[in-house]
Design a protein around this motif. Structure first.
Motif, PDB file in Angstrom:
ATOM      1  N   GLU A   1     -24.127 -22.562   1.102  1.00 58.06           N
ATOM      2  CA  GLU A   1     -23.489 -23.873   1.011  1.00 58.06           C
ATOM      3  C   GLU A   1     -22.687 -24.059  -0.273  1.00 58.06           C
ATOM      4  N   LEU A   2     -22.828 -23.151  -1.224  1.00 56.25           N
ATOM      5  CA  LEU A   2     -22.052 -23.219  -2.458  1.00 56.25           C
ATOM      6  C   LEU A   2     -20.725 -22.480  -2.293  1.00 56.25           C
ATOM      7  N   ALA A   3     -19.765 -22.794  -3.166  1.00 50.62           N
ATOM      8  CA  ALA A   3     -18.480 -22.099  -3.123  1.00 50.62           C
ATOM      9  C   ALA A   3     -18.698 -20.616  -3.374  1.00 50.62           C
TER      10      ALA A   3
ATOM     11  N   VAL B   1     -14.360 -15.695  -9.675  1.00 50.97           N
ATOM     12  CA  VAL B   1     -14.003 -17.106  -9.489  1.00 50.97           C
ATOM     13  C   VAL B   1     -14.778 -17.673  -8.307  1.00 50.97           C
ATOM     14  N   THR B   2     -15.023 -18.965  -8.374  1.00 53.14           N
ATOM     15  CA  THR B   2     -15.582 -19.673  -7.228  1.00 53.14           C
ATOM     16  C   THR B   2     -14.445 -20.120  -6.307  1.00 53.14           C
ATOM     17  N   GLY B   3     -14.765 -20.327  -5.042  1.00 52.25           N
ATOM     18  CA  GLY B   3     -13.817 -20.925  -4.117  1.00 52.25           C
ATOM     19  C   GLY B   3     -12.585 -20.084  -3.860  1.00 52.25           C
ATOM     20  N   SER B   4     -11.461 -20.778  -3.650  1.00 49.49           N
ATOM     21  CA  SER B   4     -10.186 -20.112  -3.364  1.00 49.49           C
ATOM     22  C   SER B   4      -9.112 -20.610  -4.311  1.00 49.49           C
ATOM     23  N   LEU B   5      -7.991 -19.881  -4.348  1.00 45.92           N
ATOM     24  CA  LEU B   5      -6.923 -20.154  -5.307  1.00 45.92           C
ATOM     25  C   LEU B   5      -5.611 -20.468  -4.594  1.00 45.92           C
TER      26      LEU B   5
ATOM     27  N   ALA C   1      -6.223 -19.395  -0.792  1.00 51.79           N
ATOM     28  CA  ALA C   1      -6.388 -20.518   0.128  1.00 51.79           C
ATOM     29  C   ALA C   1      -5.889 -20.103   1.507  1.00 51.79           C
ATOM     30  N   PRO C   2      -6.536 -20.549   2.577  1.00 51.06           N
ATOM     31  CA  PRO C   2      -6.127 -20.161   3.930  1.00 51.06           C
ATOM     32  C   PRO C   2      -4.648 -20.436   4.195  1.00 51.06           C
TER      33      PRO C   2
ATOM     34  N   PHE D   1      -9.313 -26.141 -10.269  1.00 51.69           N
ATOM     35  CA  PHE D   1     -10.579 -26.626 -10.816  1.00 51.69           C
ATOM     36  C   PHE D   1     -11.783 -25.842 -10.281  1.00 51.69           C
ATOM     37  N   GLU D   2     -11.546 -24.563  -9.998  1.00 55.04           N
ATOM     38  CA  GLU D   2     -12.652 -23.665  -9.712  1.00 55.04           C
ATOM     39  C   GLU D   2     -13.206 -23.138 -11.040  1.00 55.04           C
TER      40      GLU D   2
END
Length: 309
Positions: A273-275, A143-147, A230-231, A252-253
């Motif tokens: 710079e990308l997720a 997955v990209t980013g965080s959940l 997520a933090p 929406f990742e």
């Protein structure tokens, strides 16, 4: 590449010419007051931006470039004109920031809740299209980013304030819900580097992993300890972070499936710079979805995000 919007707003229809040797990708998403949002949760301007991002997320999950969008607004008679103008500005700004152009739409009265319906289209390389059904047994899920941040923000909007949340953390989660990402750059890069299987996490990791697995004829196995949270999520929700991260939705990742050697090569040159891209599971033989912690199957947390559930 040539191509682009030839006729924009003002005529009976917009005209768009895709670049040579590109196919057309089209998606549509409607956000309904009382189902997807409440007016007290979000300003009209941010609502417009959110509506565009939700639609463009589908194009990102296909590896497409967003080129144009249209928006239909159905508003009850008591809607304030300034709110309509602010929403339209949010739609336009949210689109333009991604290189997309708002080319038209419609405005109608309605005896019911406010409805914003966005249709978006763009160009895609037919040889490098991301599809949910392109996964294979043994592919790693990432997955990209965080959940979980958007789901935590939604809980905060409903008035649930976890006592362990750090100062400012609730506001950060709410902003995550209000301003969802559209991972268009990440989607195009993944497609260009050889990934062929992806989808977006609109309905939560469990639901969308199961969709990807079913479309690919596989079973999705997810690893709880690997999820990029997520933090502050685990600390603020010690008894419920699993539910938010896997079943909350609204992140929406992108969820991708690809052979491990390919993902390892991608990780070496993944731009900072990308997720970030995090492995969270694997596709196995069989069907359905399983959640494991330390190799032990767990009872699946409650899914919070399905419509018509």
């Amino acid at each position: 590449m040539s191509g682009g919007v030839l006729v924009g707003p003002g005529d009976d229809a917009a005209v768009w010419q895709p670049p040579p040797h590109r196919a057309v990708a089209v998606t549509q998403d409607a956000l309904v007051e009382g189902v997807d949002f409440r007016r007290e949760w979000i300003t009209p301007h941010l609502l417009g931006r959110r509506c565009v991002a939700v639609a463009l997320s589908d194009l990102a999950a296909m590896g497409a470039t967003a080129a144009w969008c249209t928006a239909t607004l159905c508003a009850p008679a008591e809607t304030v004109l300034d709110d309509v103008l602010a929403l339209a500005l949010g739609l336009r700004e949210g689109a333009e920031e991604t290189g997309c152009r708002l080319v038209g739409g419609d405005l109608s009265g309605i005896r019911g809740p406010l409805v914003v319906d966005v249709c978006a289209g763009g160009a895609i390389d037919p040889e490098r299209t991301l599809r949910r059904g392109a996964g294979r047994v043994g592919d790693v899920l990432a997955v990209t980013g965080s959940l979980g941040g958007a789901a935590a923000g939604l809980r905060a909007l409903f008035g649930e304030t976890p006592p362990a949340a750090e100062p400012g953390q609730l506001d950060a989660w709410v902003e995550t819900w209000r301003r969802p990402p559209a991972r268009l750059v990440e989607g195009r890069r993944l497609a260009a580097l050889g990934v062929r299987c992806a989808g977006d996490l609109s309905d939560g990791l469990l639901v969308d992993a199961e969709r990807t697995a079913a479309a690919s004829g596989c079973r999705a196995e997810l690893w709880l300890e690997q999820l990029p949270l997520a933090p502050g999520l685990r600390e603020a929700f010690p008894g419920g972070w699993e539910e938010l991260a896997t079943g909350g939705g609204e992140d929406f990742e992108l969820l991708v499936a690809a052979p491990q050697p390919l993902l390892e090569r991608i990780a070496v040159d993944w731009p900072p710079e990308l997720a970030p891209l995090t492995p969270v599971g694997v596709l196995r033989e069989g069907s359905g979805v399983a959640l494991l912690a330390g190799g032990t199957p767990l009872h699946l947390p409650r899914v919070l995000s399905r419509h018509f559930s």
